[in-house]
Design a protein around this motif. Structure first.
Motif, PDB file in Angstrom:
ATOM      1  N   LEU A  78       4.013   4.312  -7.547  1.00  0.00           N
ATOM      2  CA  LEU A  78       3.604   3.093  -8.240  1.00  0.00           C
ATOM      3  C   LEU A  78       4.828   2.236  -8.560  1.00  0.00           C
ATOM      4  CD1 LEU A  78       1.311   1.439  -9.333  1.00  0.00           C
ATOM      5  CD2 LEU A  78       1.255   2.920 -11.340  1.00  0.00           C
ATOM      6  N   PHE A  79       5.901   2.854  -9.021  1.00  0.00           N
ATOM      7  CA  PHE A  79       7.142   2.111  -9.260  1.00  0.00           C
ATOM      8  C   PHE A  79       7.685   1.514  -7.958  1.00  0.00           C
ATOM      9  CE2 PHE A  79       7.741   4.813 -13.204  1.00  0.00           C
ATOM     10  CZ  PHE A  79       7.471   3.781 -14.079  1.00  0.00           C
ATOM     11  N   LYS A  80       7.529   2.238  -6.849  1.00  0.00           N
ATOM     12  CA  LYS A  80       7.972   1.729  -5.540  1.00  0.00           C
ATOM     13  C   LYS A  80       7.183   0.464  -5.177  1.00  0.00           C
ATOM     14  CE  LYS A  80       8.449   3.139  -0.722  1.00  0.00           C
ATOM     15  NZ  LYS A  80       8.125   4.149   0.273  1.00  0.00           N
ATOM     16  N   ALA A  81       5.888   0.496  -5.403  1.00  0.00           N
ATOM     17  CA  ALA A  81       5.053  -0.672  -5.109  1.00  0.00           C
ATOM     18  C   ALA A  81       5.435  -1.857  -5.992  1.00  0.00           C
ATOM     19  CB  ALA A  81       3.579  -0.322  -5.308  1.00  0.00           C
ATOM     20  N   ILE A  82       5.648  -1.606  -7.270  1.00  0.00           N
ATOM     21  CA  ILE A  82       6.028  -2.664  -8.208  1.00  0.00           C
ATOM     22  C   ILE A  82       7.346  -3.298  -7.793  1.00  0.00           C
ATOM     23  CG2 ILE A  82       6.808  -3.047 -10.594  1.00  0.00           C
ATOM     24  CD1 ILE A  82       4.683  -0.858 -11.375  1.00  0.00           C
ATOM     25  N   THR A  83       8.295  -2.472  -7.385  1.00  0.00           N
ATOM     26  CA  THR A  83       9.592  -2.969  -6.937  1.00  0.00           C
ATOM     27  C   THR A  83       9.451  -3.815  -5.679  1.00  0.00           C
ATOM     28  OG1 THR A  83      10.704  -1.075  -7.929  1.00  0.00           O
ATOM     29  CG2 THR A  83      11.905  -2.261  -6.210  1.00  0.00           C
ATOM     30  N   GLU A  84       8.644  -3.366  -4.714  1.00  0.00           N
ATOM     31  CA  GLU A  84       8.435  -4.123  -3.475  1.00  0.00           C
ATOM     32  C   GLU A  84       7.867  -5.507  -3.753  1.00  0.00           C
ATOM     33  OE1 GLU A  84       6.165  -2.240  -0.387  1.00  0.00           O
ATOM     34  OE2 GLU A  84       7.416  -0.447  -0.425  1.00  0.00           O
ATOM     35  N   ILE A  85       6.951  -5.595  -4.698  1.00  0.00           N
ATOM     36  CA  ILE A  85       6.302  -6.865  -4.999  1.00  0.00           C
ATOM     37  C   ILE A  85       7.182  -7.754  -5.872  1.00  0.00           C
ATOM     38  CG2 ILE A  85       4.304  -7.928  -6.123  1.00  0.00           C
ATOM     39  CD1 ILE A  85       2.759  -5.372  -5.357  1.00  0.00           C
ATOM     40  N   GLY A  86       7.946  -7.142  -6.767  1.00  0.00           N
ATOM     41  CA  GLY A  86       8.836  -7.904  -7.622  1.00  0.00           C
ATOM     42  C   GLY A  86       8.195  -8.385  -8.910  1.00  0.00           C
ATOM     43  N   VAL A  87       7.239  -7.627  -9.444  1.00  0.00           N
ATOM     44  CA  VAL A  87       6.622  -7.965 -10.724  1.00  0.00           C
ATOM     45  C   VAL A  87       6.943  -6.882 -11.744  1.00  0.00           C
ATOM     46  CG1 VAL A  87       4.748  -9.310  -9.694  1.00  0.00           C
ATOM     47  CG2 VAL A  87       4.406  -6.879 -10.129  1.00  0.00           C
ATOM     48  N   ILE A 117       0.868  -1.177   0.000  1.00  0.00           N
ATOM     49  CA  ILE A 117       0.000   0.000   0.000  1.00  0.00           C
ATOM     50  C   ILE A 117       0.900   1.221   0.000  1.00  0.00           C
ATOM     51  CG2 ILE A 117      -1.716   1.326   1.292  1.00  0.00           C
ATOM     52  CD1 ILE A 117      -2.739  -1.365   2.421  1.00  0.00           C
ATOM     53  N   GLN A 118       0.672   2.100  -0.964  1.00  0.00           N
ATOM     54  CA  GLN A 118       1.433   3.343  -1.066  1.00  0.00           C
ATOM     55  C   GLN A 118       0.451   4.502  -0.894  1.00  0.00           C
ATOM     56  OE1 GLN A 118       4.817   3.143  -1.455  1.00  0.00           O
ATOM     57  NE2 GLN A 118       4.527   0.929  -1.437  1.00  0.00           N
ATOM     58  N   THR A 119       0.897   5.552  -0.245  1.00  0.00           N
ATOM     59  CA  THR A 119       0.042   6.720  -0.030  1.00  0.00           C
ATOM     60  C   THR A 119       0.735   7.983  -0.534  1.00  0.00           C
ATOM     61  OG1 THR A 119       0.918   7.307   2.139  1.00  0.00           O
ATOM     62  CG2 THR A 119      -0.838   5.626   2.080  1.00  0.00           C
TER      63      THR A 119
END
Length: 108
Positions: free
Chosen positions: A24-33, A9-11
Motif C-alpha cells: 500500500l505504501f508502494k502504491a501511495i509513493t507511485e501515485i504521489g499522494v 495496481i499492487q498484488t
C-alpha cells in the motif's frame, strides 16, 4: 477496461502479505499522494487492517471473501455492493475532503 480506472495496481507478488502495509505504501509513493488522501478497496478484514496500519481509508466490498457485517466491524469507512457503488462512494468521499492532488488522480 477496468484497469484504466486505477492509477496503480499492487498484488501479493509485490511485497509481504497483508495486513503488512508495504504494498500500500508502494502504491501511495507511485501515485504521489498522502496516505490520508488515499482510498483502498478491499474485500477482507486483512485489507481493512492493512489500510488502518497505513492510515488509509478502506472501502469494503462484500462480494468477495468477507460480508458487509464483518467489514463494517473491521472499520471499513463505507461498504459497496457493486462497481457502481465503488465509483459513487469514492467520488463522494473525495469531494468531502481530499486535497487537489487526490482529486486530480480521480479517474471517473
Amino acid at each position: 477496461m477496468i484497469a484504466t480506472k486505477f492509477n496503480t495496481i499492487q498484488t501479493a507478488d509485490d511485497g509481504p502479505s497483508k495486513p503488512d502495509p508495504t504494498i500500500l505504501f508502494k502504491a501511495i509513493t507511485e501515485i504521489g499522494v498522502q496516505p490520508t488522501d488515499t482510498i483502498m478497496v478491499g474485500d477482507t478484514t486483512f485489507d481493512v487492517e492493512m489500510a488502518k496500519r497505513a492510515e488509509v481509508h478502506c472501502l469494503g466490498v462484500y462480494w468477495g471473501n468477507h460480508d458487509a457485517t464483518i467489514l463494517r466491524a473491521a472499520a471499513a469507512f463505507e461498504i459497496a455492493g457493486s462497481f457502481d457503488e465503488i465509483l459513487r462512494l469514492t467520488a463522494q468521499h473525495i469531494r468531502r475532503g481530499a486535497n487537489q492532488k487526490a482529486k486530480e488522480n480521480l479517474r471517473f
